[in-house]
Design a protein around this motif. Sequence first.
Motif, PDB file in Angstrom:
ATOM      1  N   PRO A  26      44.254  70.937   3.086  1.00 29.49           N
ATOM      2  CA  PRO A  26      44.611  69.523   2.974  1.00 29.49           C
ATOM      3  C   PRO A  26      45.910  69.330   2.201  1.00 29.49           C
ATOM      4  N   ASP A 147      39.090  72.746   8.968  1.00 25.90           N
ATOM      5  CA  ASP A 147      37.716  72.241   8.961  1.00 25.90           C
ATOM      6  C   ASP A 147      37.629  70.720   8.975  1.00 25.90           C
ATOM      7  N   TRP A 148      38.682  70.060   9.451  1.00 25.29           N
ATOM      8  CA  TRP A 148      38.695  68.599   9.498  1.00 25.29           C
ATOM      9  C   TRP A 148      38.456  67.978   8.115  1.00 25.29           C
ATOM     10  N   ARG A 149      38.880  68.639   7.057  1.00 18.55           N
ATOM     11  CA  ARG A 149      38.700  68.103   5.698  1.00 18.55           C
ATOM     12  C   ARG A 149      39.875  67.171   5.380  1.00 18.55           C
TER      13      ARG A 149
END
Length: 260
Positions: A26, A147-149
């Motif tokens: 991120p 991880d789509w975080r």
Amino acid sequence: MLTDHRRQDAAAMLRTAEHSRTPVAPLGGVFPGIGTEDAYEIQLINIRRRIAGGARVNGHKVGLSSPVMQRMMGVDEPDYGHLLDDMELTEGHPVPVARYCAPRVEVEVGFVLGDDLPGEDCTVADVLAATERVVPALELIDSRIADWRITIADTIADNASSAGYVIGEGRDPRELDLRAIEARLTCREDTLAEGRSDAVLGDPTASVAWLARTVARFGVPLRKGHVVLPGSCTRAVDVEAGRTYTAEFTGLGAVSLSFC
């Protein structure tokens, strides 16, 4: 806010992640203090680079158009990204899953503009008057963040997590109640997700009007011929190679996307 140099660094990081299919951490952990304004500038750095390389803007997409997603991201309005001609997909041409990091599909009632939209004063009535047809649509979303975080800054910088789209034929918007279109996503006769068009800001037309007003502040017009994806009627679904996903809409038709 980030310096211009750091924005360029963030854009390069996302660009490399997309090209290598290797997601990154991120952005907030790598670029402390990144905000929404930074994120839109980072998005534009990569969009301008693609346009300079020959890509053309086909339209825009709206994300975070449901109250649930806005609460999850801690925001009080949607975000947006660009749809480029090299993101346009077609039915009958399977899409390689390996081209993406973590692809998913979303079900949307798309708008094809038959006229330019006004900018900062755009209303729902303006959108209806300018829309040539509404179309069944599937948006292919992908995150270059591991991880789509994602936070709001991550998804905006990453072109609102957009990666591709396919649209069907559609109908004149004046022939439908655009707030009451039932939508269903199926695969191999299994229903994967269901929803209704009013999940998008209560009316997907309102989402398009919001987009026109918002991008006008940056000198960006929504032009005749543009496609606008106003937001998903259903939850996003992970895709798998060897499967075909079909979005069905009451009164509007269906559209499919296959993966290999």
